[in-house]
Design an enzyme around this catalytic site. Structure first.
Site, PDB file in Angstrom:
ATOM      1  N   LYS A 279     -27.171-108.227 -13.594  1.00 18.84           N
ATOM      2  CA  LYS A 279     -25.799-108.183 -14.090  1.00 18.84           C
ATOM      3  C   LYS A 279     -24.928-107.293 -13.209  1.00 18.84           C
ATOM      4  CE  LYS A 279     -26.596-109.987 -18.642  1.00 18.84           C
ATOM      5  NZ  LYS A 279     -26.528-109.838 -20.107  1.00 18.84           N
ATOM      6  N   ARG A 314     -35.748-110.120 -20.692  1.00 17.55           N
ATOM      7  CA  ARG A 314     -35.223-111.403 -20.205  1.00 17.55           C
ATOM      8  C   ARG A 314     -34.805-111.207 -18.751  1.00 17.55           C
ATOM      9  NH1 ARG A 314     -30.269-114.133 -19.812  1.00 17.55           N
ATOM     10  NH2 ARG A 314     -30.409-116.374 -20.258  1.00 17.55           N
TER      11      ARG A 314
END
Length: 339
Positions: A279, A314
């Site tokens: 991210k 994840r």
């Protein structure tokens, strides 16, 4: 004035008398950090935790999609989209998607999370029929090939239902069951576990000046409310996973506060999933503007939250994450992992 108790998670053989087990896994805690909205954080002995928090923090977590939650699990990300922030367009063709899923399984993925709608900041909603067409055939092929458990990453019943028919065993909803009320009803009807993720706003607006009074406690309270709503819809607590929603309506400071304090969410009595892989905040901190260069920072986050007892990671980089976890387990948990 409400009290919140965050276990200060530890591992290893030097477990003192009075330490409490954490969520049925290999970790324990001898002290907690007590949070209050109008007072400084205070460290207390674990035995000072009230009975309701004691039960939530220590009870073993039920299996999720057939996977035991007594150790950390890796969820491999499979975006069958043309526009996801990290790998959009690389796996949107069915053959490429199946090949990548097989590669992640070989690398050590315990579960595959398949998404047909990008929810990156600024993305627009994808029609349900298009999302279904992207995901359902891939799920069917993977299950026919004996893939590990599959999660469908969707906000919509019209996508989750055919995905479940094709073999998906978990619904991963980034809206926390707020986008489509019929999705909660469907999960209840089919006894499907669901991951409830926190977000502030939708993908179109979530990064436009996100604000919290206290991000850790605000997210905790929101997730607690969504768990209650899911239970009211007929989803048992034992079938709920929680996700603090890293990067969804959060600044860098918000993300770091949630990661540092993520063990608070054990108080919700459910397995915790963290999806921080590649991210933007990792790229900013590590000077890696291209998503594909954010693997080292992503693995560092994975190890940090695993050390706080998070049950599901994840990730995009399955092999690297698995290798890092294996080495950390060998050092920190010793004989439990056969070393």
């Amino acid at each position: 004035m409400r009290d919140y108790y965050r276990p200060l998670v530890q591992s290893g053989p030097a477990r003192p008398s009075g330490a409490l087990p954490l969520a049925g896994g290999p970790y324990w805690f001898s002290h907690v950090a007590r949070h209050r909205r109008d007072a400084p954080v205070e460290v207390l002995p674990a035995m000072a935790v009230p009975d309701d928090w004691h039960a939530a923090l220590t009870a073993p977590r039920p299996d999720v999609a057939g996977l035991g939650m007594d150790r950390v699990r890796i969820m491999g990300i499979l975006n069958v989209t043309p526009d996801s922030f990290s790998d959009g367009g690389r796996h949107d063709a069915p053959d490429a998607a199946v090949a990548h899923a097989e590669a992640m399984r070989t690398a050590g993925a315990d579960m595959i999370d398949i998404g047909g709608e990008s929810t990156r900041p600024g993305s627009a909603e994808v029609p349900a029929e298009e999302e279904r067409a992207r995901t359902e055939p891939v799920i069917a092929r993977l299950r026919a090939a004996g893939a590990p458990p599959i999660s469908i990453d969707t906000r919509k019943r019209a996508v989750a239902e055919p995905a479940a028919d094709a073999g998906a065993a978990l619904v991963n909803d980034v809206s926390g069951l707020t986008f489509d009320p019929a999705l909660a009803t469907f999960c209840a009807e089919r006894d499907l576990p669901v991951c409830i993720m926190h977000t502030q706003g939708g993908p179109e607006t979530m990064q436009q000046d996100p604000h919290y009074e206290n991000v850790l406690l605000d997210v905790y309270d929101w997730l607690a409310e969504r768990i209650a709503a899911a239970r009211d819809a007929g989803i048992p607590h034992a079938r709920i996973v929680v996700d603090p929603g890293i990067g969804f309506g959060k600044t860098i400071a918000h993300n770091l506060a949630l990661l540092e304090g993520v063990s608070l969410f054990h108080g919700l009595g459910a397995p915790i999933l963290v999806g921080a892989s590649r991210k933007r905040f990792i790229g900013t901190i590590t000077d890696a503007p291209e998503a594909g260069r954010r693997m080292p920072g992503s693995v560092a986050v994975a190890l940090a939250v695993a050390a706080r007892g998070v049950q599901i990671l994840r990730v995009h980089d399955v092999a690297e994450t698995r290798a890092a976890l294996s080495m950390w387990h060998a050092i920190d948990l010793g004989d439990r992992y056969g070393t």
